[in-house]
Design a protein around this motif. Structure first.
Motif, PDB file in Angstrom:
ATOM      1  N   ASP A  70       0.840  -1.197   0.000  1.00 46.89           N
ATOM      2  CA  ASP A  70       0.000   0.000   0.000  1.00 46.89           C
ATOM      3  C   ASP A  70       0.874   1.246   0.000  1.00 46.89           C
ATOM      4  O   ASP A  70       1.933   1.264   0.647  1.00 46.89           O
ATOM      5  N   PRO A  71       0.420   2.293  -0.680  1.00 50.33           N
ATOM      6  CA  PRO A  71       1.156   3.562  -0.608  1.00 50.33           C
ATOM      7  C   PRO A  71       0.971   4.189   0.767  1.00 50.33           C
ATOM      8  O   PRO A  71       0.031   3.858   1.500  1.00 50.33           O
ATOM      9  N   LEU A  72       1.846   5.103   1.091  1.00 45.65           N
ATOM     10  CA  LEU A  72       1.726   5.855   2.340  1.00 45.65           C
ATOM     11  C   LEU A  72       0.691   6.960   2.123  1.00 45.65           C
ATOM     12  O   LEU A  72       0.857   7.783   1.225  1.00 45.65           O
ATOM     13  N   PRO A  73      -0.390   6.976   2.885  1.00 45.52           N
ATOM     14  CA  PRO A  73      -1.406   8.014   2.706  1.00 45.52           C
ATOM     15  C   PRO A  73      -0.860   9.402   3.064  1.00 45.52           C
ATOM     16  O   PRO A  73      -0.044   9.541   3.974  1.00 45.52           O
ATOM     17  N   PHE A  78       1.198  13.820   7.423  1.00 44.96           N
ATOM     18  CA  PHE A  78       0.897  14.893   8.371  1.00 44.96           C
ATOM     19  C   PHE A  78       0.956  14.391   9.806  1.00 44.96           C
ATOM     20  O   PHE A  78       1.595  14.998  10.666  1.00 44.96           O
ATOM     21  N   LEU A  79       0.309  13.252  10.071  1.00 43.74           N
ATOM     22  CA  LEU A  79       0.304  12.699  11.427  1.00 43.74           C
ATOM     23  C   LEU A  79       1.714  12.327  11.873  1.00 43.74           C
ATOM     24  O   LEU A  79       2.076  12.546  13.032  1.00 43.74           O
ATOM     25  N   ALA A  80       2.527  11.803  10.974  1.00 49.24           N
ATOM     26  CA  ALA A  80       3.915  11.480  11.315  1.00 49.24           C
ATOM     27  C   ALA A  80       4.664  12.744  11.727  1.00 49.24           C
ATOM     28  O   ALA A  80       5.425  12.741  12.701  1.00 49.24           O
ATOM     29  N   GLY A  81       4.444  13.837  10.996  1.00 51.24           N
ATOM     30  CA  GLY A  81       5.088  15.106  11.345  1.00 51.24           C
ATOM     31  C   GLY A  81       4.646  15.628  12.698  1.00 51.24           C
ATOM     32  O   GLY A  81       5.455  16.129  13.484  1.00 51.24           O
ATOM     33  N   GLN A  82       3.353  15.507  12.992  1.00 49.23           N
ATOM     34  CA  GLN A  82       2.839  15.948  14.289  1.00 49.23           C
ATOM     35  C   GLN A  82       3.415  15.099  15.431  1.00 49.23           C
ATOM     36  O   GLN A  82       3.774  15.618  16.481  1.00 49.23           O
ATOM     37  N   SER A  83       3.506  13.812  15.195  1.00 44.38           N
ATOM     38  CA  SER A  83       4.075  12.910  16.212  1.00 44.38           C
ATOM     39  C   SER A  83       5.552  13.206  16.418  1.00 44.38           C
ATOM     40  O   SER A  83       6.049  13.185  17.549  1.00 44.38           O
ATOM     41  N   PHE A  84       6.250  13.487  15.330  1.00 44.19           N
ATOM     42  CA  PHE A  84       7.669  13.835  15.428  1.00 44.19           C
ATOM     43  C   PHE A  84       7.847  15.129  16.219  1.00 44.19           C
ATOM     44  O   PHE A  84       8.777  15.239  17.029  1.00 44.19           O
ATOM     45  N   THR A  85       6.958  16.086  16.043  1.00 40.01           N
ATOM     46  CA  THR A  85       7.025  17.337  16.810  1.00 40.01           C
ATOM     47  C   THR A  85       6.893  17.047  18.301  1.00 40.01           C
ATOM     48  O   THR A  85       7.639  17.601  19.121  1.00 40.01           O
ATOM     49  N   ARG A  86       5.951  16.162  18.667  1.00 40.17           N
ATOM     50  CA  ARG A  86       5.819  15.779  20.087  1.00 40.17           C
ATOM     51  C   ARG A  86       7.092  15.103  20.586  1.00 40.17           C
ATOM     52  O   ARG A  86       7.540  15.348  21.708  1.00 40.17           O
ATOM     53  N   TYR A  87       7.668  14.252  19.771  1.00 41.09           N
ATOM     54  CA  TYR A  87       8.929  13.579  20.112  1.00 41.09           C
ATOM     55  C   TYR A  87      10.032  14.607  20.398  1.00 41.09           C
ATOM     56  O   TYR A  87      10.743  14.500  21.392  1.00 41.09           O
ATOM     57  N   ARG A  88      10.172  15.595  19.537  1.00 39.66           N
ATOM     58  CA  ARG A  88      11.206  16.621  19.720  1.00 39.66           C
ATOM     59  C   ARG A  88      10.952  17.431  20.995  1.00 39.66           C
ATOM     60  O   ARG A  88      11.884  17.730  21.735  1.00 39.66           O
ATOM     61  N   LEU A  98      11.506   9.638  12.292  1.00 46.78           N
ATOM     62  CA  LEU A  98      11.940   8.253  12.240  1.00 46.78           C
ATOM     63  C   LEU A  98      10.946   7.416  11.448  1.00 46.78           C
ATOM     64  O   LEU A  98       9.754   7.749  11.389  1.00 46.78           O
ATOM     65  N   PRO A  99      11.389   6.321  10.846  1.00 41.37           N
ATOM     66  CA  PRO A  99      10.461   5.459  10.108  1.00 41.37           C
ATOM     67  C   PRO A  99       9.249   5.026  10.939  1.00 41.37           C
ATOM     68  O   PRO A  99       8.138   4.923  10.409  1.00 41.37           O
ATOM     69  N   ASP A 100       9.452   4.800  12.223  1.00 45.11           N
ATOM     70  CA  ASP A 100       8.341   4.369  13.075  1.00 45.11           C
ATOM     71  C   ASP A 100       7.194   5.376  13.084  1.00 45.11           C
ATOM     72  O   ASP A 100       6.033   4.998  13.222  1.00 45.11           O
ATOM     73  N   PHE A 101       7.506   6.662  12.951  1.00 46.68           N
ATOM     74  CA  PHE A 101       6.436   7.659  12.914  1.00 46.68           C
ATOM     75  C   PHE A 101       5.579   7.495  11.663  1.00 46.68           C
ATOM     76  O   PHE A 101       4.359   7.599  11.721  1.00 46.68           O
ATOM     77  N   TYR A 102       6.207   7.237  10.512  1.00 47.30           N
ATOM     78  CA  TYR A 102       5.453   7.027   9.277  1.00 47.30           C
ATOM     79  C   TYR A 102       4.652   5.728   9.337  1.00 47.30           C
ATOM     80  O   TYR A 102       3.507   5.666   8.890  1.00 47.30           O
ATOM     81  N   ILE A 103       5.253   4.689   9.879  1.00 51.61           N
ATOM     82  CA  ILE A 103       4.589   3.387   9.962  1.00 51.61           C
ATOM     83  C   ILE A 103       3.385   3.466  10.906  1.00 51.61           C
ATOM     84  O   ILE A 103       2.282   3.033  10.571  1.00 51.61           O
ATOM     85  N   GLY A 104       3.584   4.031  12.087  1.00 56.26           N
ATOM     86  CA  GLY A 104       2.483   4.178  13.038  1.00 56.26           C
ATOM     87  C   GLY A 104       1.376   5.065  12.502  1.00 56.26           C
ATOM     88  O   GLY A 104       0.191   4.758  12.659  1.00 56.26           O
ATOM     89  N   ALA A 105       1.753   6.160  11.851  1.00 58.33           N
ATOM     90  CA  ALA A 105       0.756   7.074  11.286  1.00 58.33           C
ATOM     91  C   ALA A 105      -0.033   6.398  10.171  1.00 58.33           C
ATOM     92  O   ALA A 105      -1.244   6.582  10.064  1.00 58.33           O
ATOM     93  N   HIS A 106       0.649   5.609   9.338  1.00 61.12           N
ATOM     94  CA  HIS A 106      -0.048   4.888   8.262  1.00 61.12           C
ATOM     95  C   HIS A 106      -1.105   3.973   8.863  1.00 61.12           C
ATOM     96  O   HIS A 106      -2.273   3.982   8.439  1.00 61.12           O
ATOM     97  N   ALA A 107      -0.719   3.176   9.839  1.00 59.05           N
ATOM     98  CA  ALA A 107      -1.681   2.266  10.465  1.00 59.05           C
ATOM     99  C   ALA A 107      -2.838   3.044  11.093  1.00 59.05           C
ATOM    100  O   ALA A 107      -3.997   2.655  10.954  1.00 59.05           O
ATOM    101  N   ALA A 108      -2.517   4.144  11.747  1.00 61.37           N
ATOM    102  CA  ALA A 108      -3.554   4.926  12.427  1.00 61.37           C
ATOM    103  C   ALA A 108      -4.558   5.522  11.445  1.00 61.37           C
ATOM    104  O   ALA A 108      -5.771   5.381  11.640  1.00 61.37           O
ATOM    105  N   VAL A 109      -4.103   6.180  10.393  1.00 59.03           N
ATOM    106  CA  VAL A 109      -5.044   6.847   9.490  1.00 59.03           C
ATOM    107  C   VAL A 109      -5.790   5.857   8.595  1.00 59.03           C
ATOM    108  O   VAL A 109      -6.905   6.138   8.160  1.00 59.03           O
TER     109      VAL A 109
END
Length: 134
Positions: A70-73, A78-88, A98-109
């Motif tokens: 599946d492609p990355l939605p 956007f959600l990965a970027g928001q999660s990364f901001t919280r991480y920082r 990090l890749p985990d942010f994209y992977i987690g965001a993909h599953a979530a959305v």
């Protein structure tokens, strides 16, 4: 069970015959494949690709008939970027997501369950995400 996004660590455990995790990962892949569809995205594919010299070898090891690609939605970006901001803000040292942010965001959305053996970061940044983890 709906489709399951499979984290690269689970796939790599099986492909590399990891002495600690291979049995658990293989069992979870088998169980999830009997109950639904297994899915990867380009980020997961890239993480797995690091262990191969040719795309044909990678595609033989991880065929599209086994794992839907599946492609990355866009919303996941956007959600990965928001999660990364919280991480920082929590003191994270990495300068790019990090890749985990994209992977987690993909599953979530996409409303996917995530199969992983490293659930800590996902639980922290995607607390509503349904996980299959040890």
């Amino acid at each position: 069970m709906p489709a399951v996004l499979v984290d690269s660590n689970v796939i790599l455990d099986v492909l590399t015959d990891d002495s600690e995790w291979q049995d658990w990962s293989a069992a979870m892949l088998a169980k999830c494949s009997h109950q639904g569809t297994l899915v990867i995205n380009p980020i997961i594919y890239a993480e797995i690709a690091a262990g191969f010299n040719a795309v044909e070898d990678l595609d033989d090891a991880v065929p599209p008939s086994w794992l839907r690609r599946d492609p990355l939605p866009w919303d996941a970006g956007f959600l990965a970027g928001q999660s990364f901001t919280r991480y920082r803000r929590r003191g994270g040292a990495r300068r790019s997501p990090l890749p985990d942010f994209y992977i987690g965001a993909h599953a979530a959305v996409a409303g996917l369950t995530l199969l992983t053996r490293d659930a800590r970061r996902y639980r922290t940044y995607f607390p509503k995400l349904k996980l299959i983890a040890p």
